[in-house]
Write a protein that holds these residues in place. Structure first.
Motif, PDB file in Angstrom:
ATOM      1  N   VAL A 209      34.793 -42.320  -3.497  1.00  0.00           N
ATOM      2  CA  VAL A 209      35.324 -41.180  -4.261  1.00  0.00           C
ATOM      3  C   VAL A 209      36.545 -40.629  -3.528  1.00  0.00           C
ATOM      4  CG1 VAL A 209      34.849 -38.902  -5.233  1.00  0.00           C
ATOM      5  CG2 VAL A 209      33.022 -40.608  -5.106  1.00  0.00           C
ATOM      6  N   VAL A 210      37.693 -40.667  -4.181  1.00  0.00           N
ATOM      7  CA  VAL A 210      38.930 -40.153  -3.588  1.00  0.00           C
ATOM      8  C   VAL A 210      39.651 -39.288  -4.624  1.00  0.00           C
ATOM      9  CG1 VAL A 210      39.189 -42.094  -2.004  1.00  0.00           C
ATOM     10  CG2 VAL A 210      40.233 -42.209  -4.283  1.00  0.00           C
ATOM     11  N   SER A 211      40.597 -38.497  -4.166  1.00  0.00           N
ATOM     12  CA  SER A 211      41.323 -37.600  -5.068  1.00  0.00           C
ATOM     13  C   SER A 211      42.649 -38.208  -5.498  1.00  0.00           C
ATOM     14  CB  SER A 211      41.598 -36.255  -4.389  1.00  0.00           C
ATOM     15  OG  SER A 211      42.402 -35.436  -5.232  1.00  0.00           O
ATOM     16  N   GLY A 212      42.944 -38.013  -6.781  1.00  0.00           N
ATOM     17  CA  GLY A 212      44.249 -38.400  -7.310  1.00  0.00           C
ATOM     18  C   GLY A 212      44.976 -37.218  -7.909  1.00  0.00           C
ATOM     19  N   ALA A 213      44.331 -36.032  -7.874  1.00  0.00           N
ATOM     20  CA  ALA A 213      44.946 -34.749  -8.259  1.00  0.00           C
ATOM     21  C   ALA A 213      45.491 -34.720  -9.685  1.00  0.00           C
ATOM     22  CB  ALA A 213      46.052 -34.367  -7.269  1.00  0.00           C
ATOM     23  N   TYR A 214      44.988 -35.598 -10.544  1.00  0.00           N
ATOM     24  CA  TYR A 214      45.445 -35.681 -11.938  1.00  0.00           C
ATOM     25  C   TYR A 214      46.893 -36.145 -12.062  1.00  0.00           C
ATOM     26  CZ  TYR A 214      41.287 -33.540 -14.158  1.00  0.00           C
ATOM     27  OH  TYR A 214      40.018 -33.271 -14.646  1.00  0.00           O
ATOM     28  N   HIS A 215      47.467 -36.770 -11.020  1.00  0.00           N
ATOM     29  CA  HIS A 215      48.862 -37.211 -11.047  1.00  0.00           C
ATOM     30  C   HIS A 215      48.966 -38.729 -10.919  1.00  0.00           C
ATOM     31  CE1 HIS A 215      49.907 -32.982  -9.415  1.00  0.00           C
ATOM     32  NE2 HIS A 215      50.062 -33.021 -10.725  1.00  0.00           N
ATOM     33  N   PHE A 216      49.960 -39.311 -11.554  1.00  0.00           N
ATOM     34  CA  PHE A 216      50.171 -40.757 -11.528  1.00  0.00           C
ATOM     35  C   PHE A 216      50.410 -41.259 -10.106  1.00  0.00           C
ATOM     36  CE2 PHE A 216      52.924 -44.450 -11.480  1.00  0.00           C
ATOM     37  CZ  PHE A 216      52.381 -45.296 -12.434  1.00  0.00           C
ATOM     38  N   ASP A 217      51.394 -40.691  -9.417  1.00  0.00           N
ATOM     39  CA  ASP A 217      51.779 -41.207  -8.094  1.00  0.00           C
ATOM     40  C   ASP A 217      50.645 -41.069  -7.085  1.00  0.00           C
ATOM     41  OD1 ASP A 217      54.287 -41.973  -8.953  1.00  0.00           O
ATOM     42  OD2 ASP A 217      55.223 -40.063  -8.395  1.00  0.00           O
ATOM     43  N   GLU A 218      49.987 -39.916  -7.085  1.00  0.00           N
ATOM     44  CA  GLU A 218      48.900 -39.724  -6.125  1.00  0.00           C
ATOM     45  C   GLU A 218      47.738 -40.662  -6.418  1.00  0.00           C
ATOM     46  OE1 GLU A 218      47.918 -35.668  -4.963  1.00  0.00           O
ATOM     47  OE2 GLU A 218      49.801 -34.984  -5.851  1.00  0.00           O
ATOM     48  N   ALA A 219      47.458 -40.900  -7.686  1.00  0.00           N
ATOM     49  CA  ALA A 219      46.382 -41.825  -8.045  1.00  0.00           C
ATOM     50  C   ALA A 219      46.750 -43.260  -7.653  1.00  0.00           C
ATOM     51  CB  ALA A 219      46.095 -41.742  -9.535  1.00  0.00           C
ATOM     52  N   ARG A 220      48.007 -43.598  -7.854  1.00  0.00           N
ATOM     53  CA  ARG A 220      48.457 -44.945  -7.476  1.00  0.00           C
ATOM     54  C   ARG A 220      48.267 -45.180  -5.983  1.00  0.00           C
ATOM     55  NH1 ARG A 220      52.725 -47.594  -5.298  1.00  0.00           N
ATOM     56  NH2 ARG A 220      53.250 -49.628  -6.212  1.00  0.00           N
ATOM     57  N   GLU A 221      48.722 -44.229  -5.159  1.00  0.00           N
ATOM     58  CA  GLU A 221      48.576 -44.379  -3.715  1.00  0.00           C
ATOM     59  C   GLU A 221      47.110 -44.386  -3.299  1.00  0.00           C
ATOM     60  OE1 GLU A 221      51.099 -45.148  -1.726  1.00  0.00           O
ATOM     61  OE2 GLU A 221      52.230 -45.171  -3.620  1.00  0.00           O
ATOM     62  N   ALA A 222      46.304 -43.523  -3.934  1.00  0.00           N
ATOM     63  CA  ALA A 222      44.873 -43.475  -3.613  1.00  0.00           C
ATOM     64  C   ALA A 222      44.205 -44.796  -3.965  1.00  0.00           C
ATOM     65  CB  ALA A 222      44.214 -42.328  -4.370  1.00  0.00           C
ATOM     66  N   ALA A 223      44.588 -45.381  -5.098  1.00  0.00           N
ATOM     67  CA  ALA A 223      43.983 -46.648  -5.518  1.00  0.00           C
ATOM     68  C   ALA A 223      44.375 -47.791  -4.584  1.00  0.00           C
ATOM     69  CB  ALA A 223      44.406 -46.970  -6.944  1.00  0.00           C
ATOM     70  N   ILE A 224      45.630 -47.818  -4.150  1.00  0.00           N
ATOM     71  CA  ILE A 224      46.065 -48.865  -3.217  1.00  0.00           C
ATOM     72  C   ILE A 224      45.251 -48.800  -1.936  1.00  0.00           C
ATOM     73  CG2 ILE A 224      47.964 -49.560  -1.693  1.00  0.00           C
ATOM     74  CD1 ILE A 224      49.877 -48.925  -4.023  1.00  0.00           C
ATOM     75  N   LYS A 225      45.082 -47.594  -1.390  1.00  0.00           N
ATOM     76  CA  LYS A 225      44.300 -47.444  -0.155  1.00  0.00           C
ATOM     77  C   LYS A 225      42.836 -47.809  -0.384  1.00  0.00           C
ATOM     78  CE  LYS A 225      43.542 -44.307   3.723  1.00  0.00           C
ATOM     79  NZ  LYS A 225      42.199 -44.845   3.998  1.00  0.00           N
ATOM     80  N   LEU A 242      46.314 -40.395 -17.075  1.00  0.00           N
ATOM     81  CA  LEU A 242      47.506 -40.509 -16.252  1.00  0.00           C
ATOM     82  C   LEU A 242      47.164 -41.187 -14.925  1.00  0.00           C
ATOM     83  CD1 LEU A 242      50.510 -39.784 -16.366  1.00  0.00           C
ATOM     84  CD2 LEU A 242      49.952 -37.610 -15.232  1.00  0.00           C
ATOM     85  N   MET A 243      46.032 -40.819 -14.326  1.00  0.00           N
ATOM     86  CA  MET A 243      45.590 -41.481 -13.093  1.00  0.00           C
ATOM     87  C   MET A 243      45.159 -42.917 -13.380  1.00  0.00           C
ATOM     88  SD  MET A 243      43.694 -38.576 -10.785  1.00  0.00           S
ATOM     89  CE  MET A 243      42.226 -38.452 -11.812  1.00  0.00           C
ATOM     90  N   GLY A 244      44.569 -43.125 -14.559  1.00  0.00           N
ATOM     91  CA  GLY A 244      44.196 -44.487 -14.941  1.00  0.00           C
ATOM     92  C   GLY A 244      45.406 -45.402 -14.976  1.00  0.00           C
ATOM     93  N   ALA A 245      46.528 -44.893 -15.504  1.00  0.00           N
ATOM     94  CA  ALA A 245      47.768 -45.669 -15.510  1.00  0.00           C
ATOM     95  C   ALA A 245      48.240 -45.930 -14.078  1.00  0.00           C
ATOM     96  CB  ALA A 245      48.842 -44.924 -16.295  1.00  0.00           C
TER      97      ALA A 245
END
Length: 333
Positions: A209-225, A242-245
């Motif tokens: 479980v990680v945070s993506g803050a409802y934002h595209f860029d933050e979710a992208r970085e969180a998913a990569i990690k 948006l985070m799904g994208a």
């Protein structure tokens, strides 16, 4: 340009009588009312809105506060509120707040000075103290703010469970969650739904479980990690579309095949989910319906002066698209 004095002179009445006819405030007999209306038509008189607002304390204006207008969920929501406002002949004002408390307070103060009739608030930072200072009806939308304020939401926890159940049903063995802001009620409920579906699994890891803050860029970085640290993850439930994208973008950058190596489910059901590649499976909210309901609820409270606290919770629906449609499922179809 004709003035209210010109109307009064033509109708042979006082300016106060003209004001009562225009604002439908106080008794005026039918003959006098008819003369005033005929004078208004003959002179093409347009009432001064500022003066009328001062006289009635009403502006026939409602405001919608959203935290991030760049998130495609909120323009879709705003369209519904605007449509209902127009239907009732109310002016609609859209305020982008960035969920910043100072911006929200500034907007609240400025609009109340302009006699705004009510607010629809999508907010996670307004406290009870600030809410008590609002002198007009308020409806919370998309997320709960206070038990003392009417609200329109969806069953976020159920939606989170549906997302996990779907990922399990297509064979995912290690499911992670990219969550919205921890201080946001709907994000917390969606995470609880995720936990309902995974916390008893032997493989469950709280680090999934990680945070993506409802934002595209933050979710992208969180998913990569997340996918780099835990390559065994084969399913991700993102807390909004948006985070799904952002997750889909991260998977592409890592060379992971969607959906055979990684299946992804979002939440919201925005139109964008159908335009990304691959198209995004989502837990869809009835976005237009909840926006329309909030506007209808607010305007009825304004016009009836009924302060009863109402709550409306809509159901969600999982819509399957390419991001979870695995090869075996395609073959069966």
């Amino acid at each position: 340009m004709a003035t209210i004095r010109d109307v009064a002179k033509r109708a042979d009445v006082s300016t106060a009588t003209v004001s009562r006819v225009i604002n439908q405030n106080g008794y005026v007999n039918e003959d006098t009312k008819k003369r005033v209306k005929e004078a208004i038509d003959q002179l093409n008189y347009v009432p001064n809105e500022v003066a009328r607002n001062l006289f009635t304390g009403r502006s026939e204006m409602i405001a919608l506060f959203v935290p991030d207008i760049t998130n495609p969920f909120f323009p879709e929501l705003a369209r519904a509120v605007e449509d209902i406002a127009n239907r009732y002949h109310y002016t609609f004002v859209l305020c982008n707040t960035d969920n910043d408390i100072d911006k929200q307070i500034d907007y609240l103060n400025a609009l109340q000075q302009k006699s705004v009739d009510g607010f629809i608030l999508v907010s996670s930072s307004l406290t009870e103290e600030y809410l008590q200072q609002i002198r007009v009806p308020v409806v919370a939308l998309d997320r709960m703010i206070s038990n003392c304020i009417s609200s329109v939401t969806v069953n976020n926890r159920l939606g989170g469970r549906q997302a996990v159940e779907h990922l399990k049903a297509i064979g995912c063995q290690r499911i992670a969650h990219i969550a919205g802001p921890e201080h946001t009620n709907n994000a917390v409920e969606r995470m609880r739904g995720y936990l309902d579906g995974v916390k008893h699994e032997a493989w469950f890891n709280s680090s999934y479980v990680v945070s993506g803050a409802y934002h595209f860029d933050e979710a992208r970085e969180a998913a990569i990690k997340l996918l780099t640290d835990y390559p065994e993850i084969d399913g991700i439930f993102a807390g909004n579309d948006l985070m799904g994208a952002g997750v889909l973008n991260a998977a592409a950058s890592l060379g992971k095949n969607i959906p055979d190596e990684l299946a992804v489910v979002g939440f919201d059901g925005v139109a964008m989910a159908e335009t990304v590649t691959p198209t995004l499976t989502t837990v869809a909210q009835p976005i237009y319906d909840i926006g329309a309901k909030a506007a209808d609820m607010l305007i009825k409270q304004i016009e009836t002066h009924d302060s009863t606290v109402l709550t409306e919770e809509f159901n969600v629906q999982l819509i399957e698209r390419q991001s979870t449609l695995r090869k075996e499922d395609k073959d069966e179809r």
